[in-house]
Design a protein around this motif. Structure first.
Motif, PDB file in Angstrom:
ATOM      1  N   MET A 296       0.830  -1.185   0.028  1.00  0.00           N
ATOM      2  CA  MET A 296       0.136  -0.086   0.072  1.00  0.00           C
ATOM      3  C   MET A 296       0.809   1.423  -0.052  1.00  0.00           C
ATOM      4  N   GLU A 297       2.095   1.285   0.344  1.00  0.00           N
ATOM      5  CA  GLU A 297       2.895   2.301   0.269  1.00  0.00           C
ATOM      6  C   GLU A 297       3.407   2.646  -1.041  1.00  0.00           C
ATOM      7  N   LYS A 298       3.324   1.793  -2.042  1.00  0.00           N
ATOM      8  CA  LYS A 298       3.831   1.979  -3.065  1.00  0.00           C
ATOM      9  C   LYS A 298       2.553   2.313  -4.311  1.00  0.00           C
ATOM     10  N   PRO A 299       2.967   3.009  -5.395  1.00  0.00           N
ATOM     11  CA  PRO A 299       2.039   3.363  -6.514  1.00  0.00           C
ATOM     12  C   PRO A 299       1.781   2.141  -7.444  1.00  0.00           C
ATOM     13  N   LEU A 300       0.779   2.134  -8.171  1.00  0.00           N
ATOM     14  CA  LEU A 300       0.611   1.054  -9.330  1.00  0.00           C
ATOM     15  C   LEU A 300       1.609   0.908 -10.248  1.00  0.00           C
ATOM     16  N   ASN A 301       2.417   2.071 -10.577  1.00  0.00           N
ATOM     17  CA  ASN A 301       3.155   2.002 -11.657  1.00  0.00           C
ATOM     18  C   ASN A 301       4.539   1.727 -11.122  1.00  0.00           C
ATOM     19  N   ASP A 302       4.784   1.360  -9.710  1.00  0.00           N
ATOM     20  CA  ASP A 302       6.161   1.185  -9.265  1.00  0.00           C
ATOM     21  C   ASP A 302       5.964  -0.016  -8.007  1.00  0.00           C
ATOM     22  N   GLY A 303       5.388  -0.989  -8.613  1.00  0.00           N
ATOM     23  CA  GLY A 303       5.528  -2.210  -7.691  1.00  0.00           C
ATOM     24  C   GLY A 303       4.501  -2.357  -6.614  1.00  0.00           C
ATOM     25  N   ALA A 304       3.211  -1.756  -6.639  1.00  0.00           N
ATOM     26  CA  ALA A 304       2.190  -2.112  -5.746  1.00  0.00           C
ATOM     27  C   ALA A 304       1.561  -3.233  -5.718  1.00  0.00           C
ATOM     28  N   VAL A 305       1.701  -3.977  -6.923  1.00  0.00           N
ATOM     29  CA  VAL A 305       1.361  -5.388  -6.873  1.00  0.00           C
ATOM     30  C   VAL A 305       2.563  -6.338  -6.851  1.00  0.00           C
ATOM     31  N   VAL A 306       2.734  -6.503  -5.561  1.00  0.00           N
ATOM     32  CA  VAL A 306       4.073  -7.325  -5.198  1.00  0.00           C
ATOM     33  C   VAL A 306       4.574  -8.703  -6.138  1.00  0.00           C
TER      34      VAL A 306
END
Length: 938
Positions: A296-306
């Motif tokens: 949840m700390e990351k945006p979708l375009n930078d690794g939010a989906v682990v």
């Protein structure tokens, strides 16, 4: 003439040195001595092994072919032997279906009780279910839609093994033409051959009908016929629809829910007739965890989906981009700041369609419009369809095991859970502590016919629960998974089961039954052992606990030291005999001549702490606990007070997640403060160092790497071009290919544990002859693996990097252990000390927390002394040492104590006292303090 003693003559198993001993029968006998002195070799490998071997030889040749030929122990002869039962520390079962209730067989009696005197209720409305008349069944069937095609079936066989020729003949004789057999309509006149080893279901087709006006009379006749034939059961099989089961015996008049006649299998979570359909009776399901899938700390375009952080595939990420556009979400914004409606759609899917532009591998770009199923469903589908173990293991990192959403972890289907005895379902009973369930059955009063039927069943349940109470297991629940029990707990469960069997004239051999037991509960355990003796059995206990030794009728002290320096009888007789023996280390500690001293000064805690806030897993009562860093802290409390839940399940798991990216969910808590004060966690538990005989102390501690290097540098190895890998028994080249370097051949025993027999090609040496030609100082690589730690330390004294690692094994009291001893033969305490030695040989950072769970398991007073010096050594390096322990010598040596309790189970889970050992003695409600006061005032 009755033999009044067991006479062992010339025992030479392992390190026993032609040992002769006479052990009185029908007495409580304690075998003691330093770790590795030969106690287990005498008790288990000689007396028990010979008792078992003779018993197996008395069986028929047919039975022996399944049990295998047991090897005769190295002993001249043993007289006065009777059948032997071993109750050791091996945990009962790792099978998730095995519980405390099933292991003790209490659950079998509960199933019988509920089947015979249970009151069934409707799982939907809760109304008590009564018998259903033909007229009621007809009325319900007539509610089917017009023109519905259906068959009236009479169940003759339901899930029973056999060929059932008599049933098939009866069906044909009574004039029926068709039967539904295992889901398939068959003509009964054709030849039907059923596999006698498989379960079958046979349902007679009594009538075939179409719903229309005027069929009431025919339907009623058909249902009555089917009920008579099916012993009160009838099935209405709707074509292209679900089956409807009706019973003359149990049915809800409001909801129409029917139950078959109550039977024990209805309450078994291992049977399809009782198990929950969703989890198949496991009580839990492995599910994808949103917290692990999304950062949840990351945006979708930078690794939010682990799982997609390192993925090359762009199809689903592009679709997610389309979903973001649909919800007007900025993909550069951290997920925690995004609208929760979008996160919900991201995880569980969107009802509409998503438009997205995708470029395939050939470079073709086109617009797509598809429904987005959600990450949880996408990964579930991938996991279910994958045939690759590697892919499944990868995906399991993002899954957690949770209670089954359908049965809530109760394992059974709704119909089984709706049956009550004394207004409680079977799941409510097994979820109670043993103390509470015992009280429930003591208070339970059945009436009328139920009282007569349930009398004997209740008698068995009450007595078995009482045995569990007497061995200090009041805090356990019958639903507790057997795989989560400690070695001591599982041993005491089997001890309680044996008392329930009421055998006499047996030799019971136990391995440290006091493990994991608080001093307060010791007396109850000793009383149980005495009860076993008083009914006419010989009880041999391998033990280090002072109170148990003092309670024995006869003591056998083996020593004087470990390994080749042990294996002799130092003293035997009563307590005074042991105390007065000059060579007996046990006697010196019992008499007070030697003792583990209280530290002259304790290390003052620094201002740095780990603080666990709001811990509430299992029986923890939302507690806050501060653990000082840089000191030796001991967590104490009676069995079941919550020590392992707090330290192992909550703190350790959170630290593993923090430092090693583990993804297991820690015990419930609010937060842990002070994690930035540490950089490493070392967990030293009693789990095996390996699952196969290939793993051993030499390989685990990495000392074998250096030993192989030494052999590769010998003249003959260089001449032949042998590299370091040649001396590994895990790879082709130097190993014996007959046994693949194991030294043993594994014989699968199906329903028994696998048996390992020495390989005839290499005589158990693991290597081929060419490898064994290479010698260092006259010894082969196989000879080195056969050396004890003490022998190897002397052999490699001039090679510092080998000596340093061997020295740590020696320092933790494992001088007697062979370097190549298979991991499968190590006790939990030995495995723990191998891990401790391995950590000691590494360079410490000074900001490490070491967590140990009962490290004194299997240790003599003298070895506890050694262990304490090792723990102090770790602390002096600036590290934090956190130990769960009941041993008073360890507790009195700690700098800080956290005492939980005051009782076990629901009556525990609170912080009773914290502070130095001296401060704990001042707290009246602390059981630990009460016993500590006696030892500190000696």
């Amino acid at each position: 003439m009755k033999q009044d003693k067991i006479i062992v003559k010339g025992a030479e198993e392992h390190n026993l040195q032609n040992l002769d001993v006479e052990i009185p029968r029908d007495e409580l006998v304690v075998i003691t001595g330093v770790s590795g002195s030969g106690k287990s070799s005498l008790a288990f490998d000689t007396i028990y092994a010979e008792g078992q071997r003779r018993y197996v030889e008395s069986l028929s040749s047919y039975a022996r072919q399944f049990l295998g030929q047991m090897e005769k122990p190295k002993v001249e002869y043993i007289e006065g032997l009777s059948p032997s039962i071993s109750i050791d520390q091996k945990t009962t079962s790792k099978n998730p279906r095995s519980t405390v209730g099933t292991v003790t067989e209490i659950y079998d009696y509960l199933r019988l009780l509920y089947a015979r005197v249970g009151t069934p209720h409707c799982p939907e409305c809760g109304r008590e279910i009564t018998s259903q008349q033909v007229q009621d069944i007809v009325e319900q069937v007539l509610e089917l839609e017009e023109r519905t095609k259906f068959q009236v079936l009479s169940p003759m066989v339901r899930g029973r093994k056999g060929e059932h020729e008599d049933i098939l003949a009866q069906i044909q004789k009574e004039g029926y033409v068709r039967a539904k057999i295992d889901g398939e309509i068959r003509d009964v006149e054709e030849e039907i051959n059923l596999d006698k080893n498989k379960k079958h279901t046979i349902e007679v087709v009594v009538d075939r009908l179409i719903m229309k006006d005027g069929i009431r009379s025919r339907l009623a006749d058909s249902i009555q016929t089917a009920l008579d034939l099916g012993h009160g059961l009838v099935i209405v099989d709707i074509i292209d629809g679900d089956d409807l089961l009706f019973s003359e015996h149990f049915a809800c008049p409001d909801c129409g829910v029917s139950l078959e006649e109550l039977s024990p299998r209805m309450f078994s979570f291992n049977s399809p007739y009782g198990a929950c359909d969703t989890c198949d009776g496991l009580g839990s399901k492995r599910e994808f965890d949103p917290d692990l899938l999304l950062d949840m700390e990351k945006p979708l375009n930078d690794g939010a989906v682990v799982p997609w952080q390192n993925s090359k595939s762009r199809y689903y990420p592009t679709m997610v981009q389309g979903l973001a556009d649909k919800y007007d979400v900025d993909p550069a914004q951290p997920l925690k700041d995004v609208d929760s409606e979008f996160v919900e759609a991201l995880l569980y899917g969107d009802r509409g369609t998503v438009e997205f532009r995708y470029t395939n591998r050939k470079g073709r770009t086109r617009m797509h419009e598809k429904q987005f199923e959600g990450l949880v469903n996408i990964f579930n589908d991938r996991y279910r369809k994958s045939n690759s173990d590697r892919t499944k293991k990868k995906l399991e990192k993002y899954m957690t095991i949770r209670h089954c959403p359908n049965c809530g972890g109760h394992r059974l289907n709704p119909k089984s859970l709706a049956v009550t005895v004394g207004d409680k379902s079977i799941s409510e009973i097994v979820d109670m502590s043993i103390e509470d369930s015992h009280q429930f059955f003591v208070d339970l009063e059945l009436e009328g016919q139920k009282k007569i039927i349930g009398k004997e069943i209740l008698k068995e349940i009450r007595s078995r629960l009482e045995f569990l109470l007497n061995v200090g297991l009041s805090y356990l629940t019958l639903n507790r998974s057997a795989g989560t029990l400690s070695g001591g707990e599982s041993q005491r469960i089997r001890l309680a089961t044996q008392i329930g069997s009421s055998l006499v004239g047996v030799i019971y051999i136990l391995d440290e039954p006091s493990i994991g037991l608080h001093q307060r509960d010791n007396k109850r355990l000793i009383a149980t052992l005495e009860e076993l003796r008083d009914v006419g059995n010989t009880v041999l206990v391998v033990e280090h606990d002072e109170e148990t030794i003092k309670s024995a009728d006869h003591i056998v002290d083996i020593g004087p030291r470990a390994g080749r320096h042990g294996g002799k009888i130092i003293a035997q007789g009563d307590l005074d005999n042991i105390k007065s023996a000059d060579e007996s280390l046990t006697g010196k500690y019992l008499s007070g001549e030697k003792k583990i001293k209280v530290p002259e000064e304790r290390t003052e805690p620094k201002d740095e702490y780990l603080e666990i806030k709001g811990a509430r897993e299992h029986n923890l009562k939302d507690i806050d606990v501060k653990i000082p860093l840089g000191v030796f802290t001991c967590v104490t409390g009676v069995s079941g007070s919550g020590k392992s839940t707090l330290i192992e399940e909550t703190l350790r798991q959170r630290l593993m997640n923090e430092y090693y990216s583990s993804n297991r969910r820690p015990g419930e808590h609010d937060e842990i403060v002070g994690l930035d004060n540490l950089d490493k966690i070392v967990n030293i538990d009693q789990s095996p160092i390996g699952k196969t005989p290939r793993s051993n102390p030499a390989t685990y501690t990495k000392v074998f790497d250096y030993i192989r290097e030494v052999f590769s540098e010998t003249p003959l190895a260089r001449e032949r071009g042998y590299q370091k890998g040649r001396f590994s028994f895990n790879v082709k080249g130097g190993r014996c290919e007959e046994c693949k370097g194991q030294g043993t051949i594994t014989i699968e025993m199906h329903f028994l544990a696998d048996v390992y027999v020495p390989c005839e090609a290499c005589n158990g040496q693991r290597y081929n002859q060419e490898t064994l030609d290479v010698k260092y100082k006259g010894e082969t690589i196989a000879d080195v693996l056969d050396m004890t730690v003490e022998e190897a330390l002397e052999f490699f004294e001039n090679i510092p990097k080998i000596k340093r690692r061997l020295q740590t094994l020696y320092d933790v009291g494992l001088s007697y252990m062979k370097l190549g001893q298979p991991s499968t033969t190590l006790s939990g305490g030995e495995a723990q000390r191998v891990k401790l030695a391995s950590e000691l040989s590494k360079r410490s950072t000074g900001n490490t927390i070491y967590i140990l769970d009962e490290p004194t398991t299997g240790l003599h007073f003298e070895d506890v002394n050694k262990l304490l010096s090792v723990l102090q050594q770790l602390k002096e390096g600036g590290n934090t040492v956190l130990v769960i322990e009941h041993d008073l010598d360890v507790i009195k040596s700690a700098d800080h104590i956290i005492d939980l309790g005051p009782e076990g189970g629901d009556n525990g889970g609170e912080v009773v006292a914290t502070g130095t050992p001296e401060e704990i003695t001042e707290v009246e409600k602390s059981y630990t303090g009460t016993f500590l006061k006696k030892i500190l005032n000696k």
